[in-house]
Motif scaffolding. Structure first.
Motif, PDB file in Angstrom:
ATOM      1  N   THR A 159       1.197   2.057 -11.544  1.00  0.00           N
ATOM      2  CA  THR A 159       1.154   2.396 -10.294  1.00  0.00           C
ATOM      3  C   THR A 159      -0.007   1.647  -9.498  1.00  0.00           C
ATOM      4  N   LYS A 160      -0.937   1.465 -10.391  1.00  0.00           N
ATOM      5  CA  LYS A 160      -2.360   0.575  -9.895  1.00  0.00           C
ATOM      6  C   LYS A 160      -1.763  -1.064  -9.529  1.00  0.00           C
TER       7      LYS A 160
ATOM      8  N   LEU B  41       0.031  -1.212  -6.288  1.00  0.00           N
ATOM      9  CA  LEU B  41      -0.782  -0.476  -5.010  1.00  0.00           C
ATOM     10  C   LEU B  41      -1.101  -1.370  -3.801  1.00  0.00           C
ATOM     11  N   ASN B  42      -0.857  -1.491  -2.727  1.00  0.00           N
ATOM     12  CA  ASN B  42      -1.161  -2.230  -1.671  1.00  0.00           C
ATOM     13  C   ASN B  42      -1.665  -1.494  -0.247  1.00  0.00           C
ATOM     14  N   VAL B  43      -1.865  -2.444   0.672  1.00  0.00           N
ATOM     15  CA  VAL B  43      -2.435  -1.629   1.784  1.00  0.00           C
ATOM     16  C   VAL B  43      -1.282  -0.833   2.713  1.00  0.00           C
TER      17      VAL B  43
ATOM     18  N   ASN C 104       1.414   0.969   1.033  1.00  0.00           N
ATOM     19  CA  ASN C 104       1.720   1.919   0.355  1.00  0.00           C
ATOM     20  C   ASN C 104       0.677   2.884  -0.437  1.00  0.00           C
ATOM     21  N   TRP C 105      -0.882   2.691  -0.127  1.00  0.00           N
ATOM     22  CA  TRP C 105      -1.610   3.254  -0.917  1.00  0.00           C
ATOM     23  C   TRP C 105      -1.627   4.641  -0.679  1.00  0.00           C
ATOM     24  N   LYS C 106      -1.331   5.315   0.606  1.00  0.00           N
ATOM     25  CA  LYS C 106      -1.278   6.581   0.917  1.00  0.00           C
ATOM     26  C   LYS C 106      -0.090   7.459   0.287  1.00  0.00           C
TER      27      LYS C 106
ATOM     28  N   ASN D 148       0.156   7.615  -2.728  1.00  0.00           N
ATOM     29  CA  ASN D 148      -0.409   8.114  -3.958  1.00  0.00           C
ATOM     30  C   ASN D 148      -1.375   9.000  -3.716  1.00  0.00           C
TER      31      ASN D 148
ATOM     32  N   TYR E 233      -5.058  10.532  -5.690  1.00  0.00           N
ATOM     33  CA  TYR E 233      -6.329  10.141  -6.462  1.00  0.00           C
ATOM     34  C   TYR E 233      -6.950  11.102  -6.913  1.00  0.00           C
TER      35      TYR E 233
ATOM     36  N   LEU F 211      -9.676  -1.095  -0.640  1.00  0.00           N
ATOM     37  CA  LEU F 211      -9.409   0.373  -0.922  1.00  0.00           C
ATOM     38  C   LEU F 211     -10.429   1.306  -0.359  1.00  0.00           C
TER      39      LEU F 211
ATOM     40  N   LEU G  65     -10.392   5.074   1.696  1.00  0.00           N
ATOM     41  CA  LEU G  65     -10.607   6.190   1.058  1.00  0.00           C
ATOM     42  C   LEU G  65     -11.875   6.934   1.524  1.00  0.00           C
TER      43      LEU G  65
END
Length: 114
Positions: A20-21, A24-26, A28-30, A32, A34, A99, A103
Motif C-alpha cells: 500500500t505504501k 501511495l501518491n499525491v 490517491n493518499w486520501k 487510505n 492512517y 505527505l 496530513l
C-alpha cells in the motif's frame, strides 16, 4: 510458528503495509486510512523514547485490525530516522515527505502523541 517467526497476522499486515505504501501518491493518499505515532513540534509534551515505543506492538496490531497505514512521525527532539532507519526490505514506517503537510491540514487524521 516457531520462536523466531512473526505471527501470521503481522506478516500479513507488513506485506499489506509495504504494498500500500509503495503505491501511495499525491492522487490517491486520501483513499487510505492512517495510524500515526507522532511527536510533532505542535505537541507540548512527548514521552521519552521508551514511553513512545513501548506500546508499538499494540499499535501495530491496531493498524492491522483497522487496516491503517502505520507511520512514526517524530519532529522533536529530533526525527526518529536520525537514530533508527527501517530495515532494508522491512516495514518503512516513515511518513513520505510530500505527505506531511497534507496530513497536518487534513481533518479526521489524528496524530497520536505518545
Amino acid at each position: 510458528h516457531g520462536p523466531n517467526e512473526l505471527p501470521s497476522w503481522m506478516v500479513e499486515y507488513f506485506d499489506w503495509h509495504n504494498r500500500t505504501k509503495s503505491n501511495l501518491n499525491v492522487a490517491n493518499w486520501k483513499s487510505n486510512k492512517y495510524l500515526i505515532l507522532g511527536c510533532l513540534e505542535a505537541h507540548s509534551k512527548c514521552g521519552g523514547i521508551g514511553d513512545r515505543l513501548k506500546p508499538l506492538p499494540m499499535i501495530v496490531f491496531e493498524a492491522y485490525r483497522h487496516r491503517r497505514l502505520l507511520f512514526i512521525w517524530w519532529e522533536k527532539p529530533s526525527p526518529l530516522e536520525d537514530f533508527l532507519m527501517p530495515p532494508i526490505g522491512g516495514v518503512d514506517w516513515r511518513v513520505p515527505p510530500w505527505l506531511k503537510e497534507p496530513l497536518k491540514k487534513e481533518m479526521g487524521i489524528r496524530v497520536m502523541c505518545s
